[in-house]
Design an enzyme around this catalytic site. Structure first.
Site, PDB file in Angstrom:
ATOM      1  N   SER A   1      39.696  48.734  46.130  1.00 37.93           N
ATOM      2  CA  SER A   1      38.114  48.464  45.234  1.00 37.93           C
ATOM      3  C   SER A   1      37.202  49.348  45.166  1.00 37.93           C
ATOM      4  O   SER A   1      37.377  50.822  44.489  1.00 37.93           O
ATOM      5  CB  SER A   1      37.380  47.046  45.695  1.00 37.93           C
ATOM      6  OG  SER A   1      37.012  46.311  44.544  1.00 37.93           O
TER       7      SER A   1
ATOM      8  N   ASP B   1      44.866  41.726  37.677  1.00 44.55           N
ATOM      9  CA  ASP B   1      43.384  42.707  37.950  1.00 44.55           C
ATOM     10  C   ASP B   1      42.347  41.817  36.712  1.00 44.55           C
ATOM     11  O   ASP B   1      42.112  42.765  35.663  1.00 44.55           O
ATOM     12  CB  ASP B   1      42.890  43.806  38.460  1.00 44.55           C
ATOM     13  CG  ASP B   1      41.958  43.914  39.027  1.00 44.55           C
ATOM     14  OD1 ASP B   1      40.766  43.006  39.001  1.00 44.55           O
ATOM     15  OD2 ASP B   1      42.049  44.913  39.944  1.00 44.55           O
TER      16      ASP B   1
ATOM     17  N   HIS C   1      43.048  41.391  41.517  1.00 44.09           N
ATOM     18  CA  HIS C   1      42.567  42.547  42.527  1.00 44.09           C
ATOM     19  C   HIS C   1      43.029  43.001  43.883  1.00 44.09           C
ATOM     20  O   HIS C   1      43.206  43.888  43.834  1.00 44.09           O
ATOM     21  CB  HIS C   1      41.208  41.305  42.466  1.00 44.09           C
ATOM     22  CG  HIS C   1      40.224  42.801  42.979  1.00 44.09           C
ATOM     23  ND1 HIS C   1      40.071  44.609  42.080  1.00 44.09           N
ATOM     24  CD2 HIS C   1      39.091  43.336  43.731  1.00 44.09           C
ATOM     25  CE1 HIS C   1      39.600  45.146  42.849  1.00 44.09           C
ATOM     26  NE2 HIS C   1      38.373  44.312  43.802  1.00 44.09           N
TER      27      HIS C   1
END
Length: 725
Positions: A595, A670, A702
């Site tokens: 991320s 995602d 995600h």
């Protein structure tokens, strides 16, 4: 000769049986919570208005209790079978097969529990009388229902049926909204994409006669396709994803009168693209308080509205910043008061409490030194003191505090360096103190705050001793790139460390806001995957750079409009620290993150390509103009306002600088960092003639969870082994 051979085999087998083994990849993934789970108390809660702690047994089949009156001896309050029988008695038309006692339960009063259970036909929101072992109030709603919230008197429950709100009570079910347009979403906790501390979309009034709720109109937001590969012919599933600088959702707050069956909208005004936060009912039920934050996120107005007309009564105060204002909590009215409330803000440098009255006058600052409040607990019986948990030791530790609301005097209740968590009894005399540090797996005590005497409930042993050769870990301090700010770091040495050898390095990074990877608790805040890599002869370093959490406003806000710049500078100070160690192979340094950490990994790989030879970037943001408005614009402003900043950290523009081996991983579903980010980078690498590796998890969002997490960790470990060792 045969006897000697047999003896040798026996000794070899015996030594192997008792030798400590390295972690398997499965243990590195789940072992922290299974094989090596630290002894603990499951789902502890203070029973309201008592000196009793309740919790679940290890099989999740009983609700147990320990009380001061009973000298902390264990008793059984309720079993799973008793609960199941009571449910069958109350709802005879349905079937209940409870696999476990409800983990997420709460005490409404001394004898009333509240929790959710699933029947064969419906979901149920239950209020249960423990003394009578009977259902006190219970509501059935669709198995597809979501976000159910019960009124404090137990007579009504509001819940979501797709994009509409329904209320169920003894008379049946009422449709509060009936929007056929799926672009109109009512009562959802996903309003403003759950930024600004939003964890619900509906609020019952104190008198339980009105329901406040979000009405989100996202029909004007562009649809973003996510491809479902599960069907014979892949399908496109559109989500609403307001990108930075693009058209965003329009949100209003509605008040529904249960008795009159009528709705009104609070007059929150223009512009329509603003954020509505801190939703709080005044205890008398006449007024609703709302924080109005502009889209630029640098100007907050705390407004008071008349719940019967929707009219603005008054702006109590405003908060502005040259960077951003980030409200994260609803207001908290003092016990038995409709005129004074607590507001949490970092406006003076650290997130702390401020006591205001309903005229908007600041009564008193309740902050203490540089302590950042991480968790508000409760008030004492008389409402004279507030208890909370806050940071010390440059953010490494968590301690309990008590503040006198009248004088503002603050008392630190715990002092042992480490991470304290827990809760306070209803009368404010007993502290449930769960403690961990790098040297202490778990130590749970009940502390009598009057006598200062402690009763130990758990003193956990180290679950790794004798089972696995867990490498040495130490917390380190590194000076940031500004030459003065101390940064917290965690260094894990290779197993069977030999100072005369040289080892490759894996830097594990996140680096973004609202995350802290290094803490003074068991394992230093690391996952077992970090230790797995160390067991496989890597030095593993993690540094919480400026921009990360728990160090105050200025520590975090240094990233504003230039994401990645100061974060990278601090990470490179970590590299300088590594290079000062004789056992580090300076030609074999790699980096891994997910991320924001994927953004950092890719940034380090292209901006410091002579240092980092291998990188694994999971779910990375590549171009911040592709990220959603609520988060992205807070830290970067709009692309129209900060084109230089967006250009500077747009990694597609730097793909031609890549030298090392980079593996990019993304979830095809995602909805947070859309796959377009990594695809744009791959395309830029192709144009630049740069080789890059790519892996897609078709069904994951995600992050990669469940059993597939083992596959992910094995892939990361293999990539480092192949290209860095």
């Amino acid at each position: 000769m045969k006897k000697i051979t047999f003896l040798s085999v026996f000794l070899l087998v015996g030594i192997t049986a008792f030798a400590q083994k390295n972690l398997t990849i499965e243990e590195a993934t789940y072992g922290q919570y299974r094989n090596f789970a630290v002894e603990n108390i499951v789902s502890p809660q203070w029973r309201k208005d008592t000196k009793t702690v309740t919790y679940l047994d290890n099989s999740y089949s009983k609700l147990l209790a320990k009380s001061e009156e009973g000298n902390w001896a264990e008793t059984t309050l309720l079993t799973k079978d008793e609960l199941q029988n009571a449910l069958k008695s109350k709802f005879s038309s349905d079937e209940f097969q409870l696999r476990m006692f409800p983990y997420s339960y709460s005490w409404i009063d001394k004898n009333t529990l509240e929790f959710e259970v699933d029947g064969k036909n419906s979901k149920y929101l239950i209020q249960f009388d423990v003394a009578q072992k009977a259902v006190k109030n219970g509501f059935a709603f669709s198995s597809e229902g979501r976000n159910q919230i019960i009124s404090s008197d137990g007579k009504n429950t509001a819940w979501l049926d797709d994009n509409n709100i329904k209320i169920t009570n003894g008379s049946g079910t009422i449709s509060v909204t009936s929007d056929e347009n799926k672009g109109i979403v009512n009562g959802s906790d996903y309003t403003h994409r759950q930024e600004f501390g939003i964890d619900r979309g509906m609020w019952w009034s104190p008198k339980n006669d009105k329901l406040a709720f979000y009405r989100k109109d996202e029909s004007m937001v562009a649809g973003y396709p996510l491809i479902d590969f599960g069907a014979r012919i892949a399908k496109s599933k559109d989500i609403k994803y307001p990108m930075a600088g693009e058209k965003s959702e329009e949100v209003t707050l509605v008040i529904y009168d249960v008795n009159a069956k009528k709705s009104l909208t609070l007059q929150t005004g223009e512009p329509k693209e603003q954020y509505l936060t801190c939703i709080t009912w005044e205890p008398n039920g006449k007024f609703v308080y709302v924080g109005l934050l502009n889209r630029e996120q640098n100007h907050l107005k705390l407004n008071k509205y008349d719940a019967s007309t929707g009219a603005l009564v008054k702006t109590l105060f405003e908060e502005k910043a040259s960077t951003y204002v980030e409200p994260l909590h609803d207001l908290t009215f003092l016990p038995n008061s409709s005129s004074e409330f607590l507001y949490r803000s970092e406006k003076d440098g650290f997130e702390q409490f401020y006591l205001y009255n309903t005229d908007g006058k600041l009564v008193r600052k309740l902050g203490f030194k540089d302590v950042v409040v991480t968790s508000m607990l409760d008030f004492d019986k008389d409402g004279k003191n507030l208890f909370y948990i806050g940071t010390t030791n440059n953010g490494l530790d968590r301690q309990f505090f008590k503040v006198d609301l009248k004088s503002g005097k603050t008392t630190q209740l715990t002092s042992t360096s480490g991470t304290h968590s827990g809760s306070i009894s209803s009368d404010g005399t007993l502290l449930f103190d769960q403690f961990s540090s790098v040297a202490t797996p778990n130590d749970i005590n009940i502390v009598n705050l009057k006598s200062n005497k402690s009763t130990n409930l758990v003193k956990a042993a180290n679950p790794y001793l004798g089972k696995t050769n867990l490498p040495k870990m130490e917390l380190v301090t590194i000076t940031s790139a500004d030459g003065k700010t101390p940064l917290n770091g965690r260094l894990i040495y290779p197993a069977n460390f030999d100072a005369n050898k040289k080892y490759p390095v894996m830097v594990y990074v996140y680096g973004g806001p609202h995350a802290q990877l290094v803490t003074n608790k068991f394992l230093g805040g690391a996952t077992l995957f970090d230790y797995y890599m160390a067991q496989n002869e890597y030095v593993v370093l993690t540094v919480d750079n400026r921009g990360s959490d728990a160090r105050g406003r200025d520590f975090e806000h240094v990233i504003h409009r230039n994401l990645g710049v100061n974060e990278m500078a601090d990470q490179m100070k970590g590299i300088e620290f590594l290079k000062s160690k004789s056992f580090v192979d300076q030609e074999k340094i790699g980096v891994y993150g997910w991320s924001f950490g994927g953004f950092m990994t890719t940034s380090l790989m292209v901006n410091h390509s002579d240092v980092f030879k291998v990188g694994v970037a999971g779910g990375p943001v590549i171009d911040w103009s592709f990220y959603e408005a609520m988060y992205g614009e807070r830290y970067m402003d709009m692309p129209q306002e900060n084109q230089a900043g967006y250009d500077n950290n747009n990694l597609t523009k730097k793909a031609n600088q890549l030298k090392g081996r980079l593996l990019m991983i993304h979830g095809a579903q995602d909805p947070v960092v859309v796959q377009q980010n990594s695809m744009e980078f791959i395309q830029a690498c192709i144009k630049a003639g740069k080789q890059v590796d790519y892996f897609l998890y078709p069904t994951h969002e995600h992050n990669v969870s469940g059993k597939d997490r083992v596959h992910l960790n094995q892939k990361i470990a293999d990539y480092f082994d192949i290209h860095l060792k």
